[in-house]
Design an enzyme around this catalytic site. Structure first.
Site, PDB file in Angstrom:
ATOM      1  N   GLU A  72     -41.847 -41.496  27.165  1.00  0.00           N
ATOM      2  CA  GLU A  72     -41.919 -41.905  26.139  1.00  0.00           C
ATOM      3  C   GLU A  72     -42.867 -42.364  25.138  1.00  0.00           C
ATOM      4  O   GLU A  72     -43.249 -40.982  23.957  1.00  0.00           O
ATOM      5  CB  GLU A  72     -40.793 -42.774  25.556  1.00  0.00           C
ATOM      6  CG  GLU A  72     -38.634 -41.888  25.204  1.00  0.00           C
ATOM      7  CD  GLU A  72     -38.524 -42.666  26.708  1.00  0.00           C
ATOM      8  OE1 GLU A  72     -37.882 -41.895  26.884  1.00  0.00           O
ATOM      9  OE2 GLU A  72     -39.648 -43.967  27.255  1.00  0.00           O
ATOM     10  N   GLN A  94     -34.399 -38.287  24.299  1.00  0.00           N
ATOM     11  CA  GLN A  94     -33.172 -38.038  24.557  1.00  0.00           C
ATOM     12  C   GLN A  94     -32.073 -38.791  24.198  1.00  0.00           C
ATOM     13  O   GLN A  94     -31.190 -38.067  23.327  1.00  0.00           O
ATOM     14  CB  GLN A  94     -32.784 -38.061  26.087  1.00  0.00           C
ATOM     15  CG  GLN A  94     -33.816 -37.250  26.753  1.00  0.00           C
ATOM     16  CD  GLN A  94     -32.841 -37.758  28.619  1.00  0.00           C
ATOM     17  OE1 GLN A  94     -32.622 -38.660  28.966  1.00  0.00           O
ATOM     18  NE2 GLN A  94     -33.027 -35.797  29.256  1.00  0.00           N
ATOM     19  N   HIS A 141     -27.571 -45.293  23.899  1.00  0.00           N
ATOM     20  CA  HIS A 141     -27.220 -44.086  23.731  1.00  0.00           C
ATOM     21  C   HIS A 141     -26.577 -43.771  22.434  1.00  0.00           C
ATOM     22  O   HIS A 141     -25.984 -43.154  22.033  1.00  0.00           O
ATOM     23  CB  HIS A 141     -26.274 -44.093  24.723  1.00  0.00           C
ATOM     24  CG  HIS A 141     -26.823 -43.749  26.371  1.00  0.00           C
ATOM     25  ND1 HIS A 141     -27.052 -44.625  27.014  1.00  0.00           N
ATOM     26  CD2 HIS A 141     -27.627 -42.535  26.857  1.00  0.00           C
ATOM     27  CE1 HIS A 141     -28.224 -44.220  27.841  1.00  0.00           C
ATOM     28  NE2 HIS A 141     -27.888 -42.813  28.109  1.00  0.00           N
TER      29      HIS A 141
END
Length: 338
Positions: A72, A94, A141
Site C-alpha cells: 500500500e 482493497q 476488513h
C-alpha cells in the site's frame, strides 16, 4: 443493464448499483481524459476484489489499469509521484483497514505538497477504499476510520450513500486539483439501484443533501448509515408522529457547515449517526459545528448514535455493533422526549 431516458430532462440514465456507478464514473473519466489511470492490487485482470474496475483493463490496457504488488505504501507513493508530474492517478486500497501502511504517504506527503511547495505542486489523486462493516468480513476488513483523514488539512474526504452521488462525487474528486480520500460503503455496494446519468456530471465536494425534510429533529449521517437513518425516520413518523429531518453529509471534509446549522435552527434537536467508534469520531465535530453556529436554538443534548469504543467485532456481534434502525429510533426518541 437497461437504459432509459428521463422525459423531463432528456437525460439518458442507467439503473445502477453503487459499485456499478463507481465503475461507470471511472470508465467515463478515463474515456475523456488520458491522464486518468487506475492502480492497485488486483484492479486489472481480476477487476478488483468487489469488481469496481471490472472491464477497465480490457478497455484501456495495462498501462492505464495497473496491477501492483501488495504494498500500500508503494501504491500511494507511486500515485503521488504520478500526480506531481501531470497524471490523475486513482489508487485503490482493497479495504480501508489496509490503508495504514500508506498513512504516512497520505498525510506526510500527499496532504502537504501544495503548502510545502508554496503552490508549485499539487496532488490530483483519488484514493479509493471500500470501508465499513456489515458484510461478515474478517479482521481489518470492516474499519470505519474516516476521522483519521478528516483531521488532516490538505485532504478532502468523501463518502457517497447513493449510486447517483457515487458517480457524481467520484467525477468531482478526479477533477479536483488536490488529494481526495473516497470512501465507498461496501455494505450498500449492491443493496439497491438508482437512476444514474450515462453522461458525465459532478456532485460538488461541498454540499450536504437533505434526504428527508422534517421539523422535530435533525439526524446527520453519511455513507451506509443513511439508509437505516431514513428507515428509522419513516418508522417514527408512522408510529410516533415524530417528524425527522435526515441530512446526508456526503463530503466529510470540508463539512457543509451551513446546511448543518440551518437544519438545526429549524428543529432545535440533533442526533448524529455513524458506525465508527464514538470517541473522537466525526460526530463530535458535527456537534461542535452545531454548538458554535446555533447554540441558542438548542432544546436538548445532542445525541451520538455510533459504533462502540472497541474494535469492529467478528460475525456474531457485527449487527449489534452497527447502528441499526431500532437503535437509531431509540436515540432519536430519547432526544425528542428530553
Amino acid at each position: 443493464m437497461s437504459s432509459a431516458t428521463n422525459p423531463e430532462t432528456e437525460t439518458k440514465t442507467d439503473r445502477l448499483t453503487l459499485v456499478e456507478a463507481v465503475r461507470d464514473g471511472l470508465y467515463t473519466e478515463m474515456s475523456q481524459d488520458d491522464s486518468v489511470i487506475v492502480l492497485g492490487e488486483d484492479v486489472g485482470k481480476n477487476g478488483g476484489v468487489f469488481r469496481a474496475t471490472d472491464g477497465l483493463h480490457e478497455e484501456f490496457g495495462e498501462n492505464r489499469v495497473v496491477d501492483t504488488p501488495l504494498a500500500e505504501a508503494g501504491i500511494v507513493g507511486s500515485a503521488i509521484g504520478l500526480a506531481m508530474t501531470g497524471m490523475k492517478p486513482i489508487p485503490e486500497m482493497q479495504f480501508m483497514g489496509f490503508m495504514y501502511p500508506a498513512f504516512d504517504q497520505i498525510v506526510s506527503h500527499a496532504a502537504r505538497l501544495r503548502s510545502r511547495s508554496h503552490g508549485q505542486y499539487s496532488v490530483p489523486m483519488v484514493v479509493r477504499a471500500p470501508y465499513g462493516g456489515g458484510i461478515r468480513a474478517p479482521e481489518h476488513h470492516s474499519e470505519s476510520k474516516e476521522a483519521f483523514f478528516v483531521h488532516e488539512p490538505g485532504l478532502k474526504v468523501v463518502s457517497p450513500s447513493t449510486p447517483y452521488d457515487a458517480k457524481g462525487l467520484l467525477t468531482a474528486s478526479i477533477r479536483d486539483p488536490d488529494p481526495v480520500i473516497f470512501l465507498e460503503p461496501k455494505l450498500i455496494y449492491r443493496a439497491f439501484r438508482d437512476d444514474v446519468p450515462t453522461e458525465s456530471y459532478e456532485v460538488p465536494l461541498s454540499d450536504a443533501a437533505i434526504r428527508r425534510e422534517g421539523s422535530d429533529i435533525s439526524v446527520y449521517t453519511w455513507g451506509a448509515m443513511t439508509r437505516p437513518a431514513l428507515i428509522a425516520a419513516d418508522n417514527l413518523a408512522e408510529e410516533k408522529g415524530v417528524d425527522v429531518e435526515v441530512v446526508d453529509l456526503r463530503t466529510l471534509s470540508p463539512l457543509d457547515s451551513e446546511t448543518i446549522v440551518d437544519s438545526f435552527k429549524k428543529t432545535g434537536r440533533a442526533a448524529i449517526v455513524h458506525e465508527a467508534p464514538k470517541t473522537g469520531g466525526l460526530g463530535a465535530e458535527v456537534a461542535s459545528t452545531i454548538q458554535e453556529g446555533a447554540l441558542l436554538h438548542q432544546e436538548a443534548p445532542i445525541k451520538r448514535i455510533t459504533g462502540f469504543d472497541a474494535p469492529m467485532p467478528l460475525h456474531s456481534l457485527e449487527d449489534y455493533y452497527l447502528p441499526q434502525a431500532v437503535r437509531i429510533q431509540e436515540g432519536i426518541l430519547e432526544t425528542v422526549d428530553f
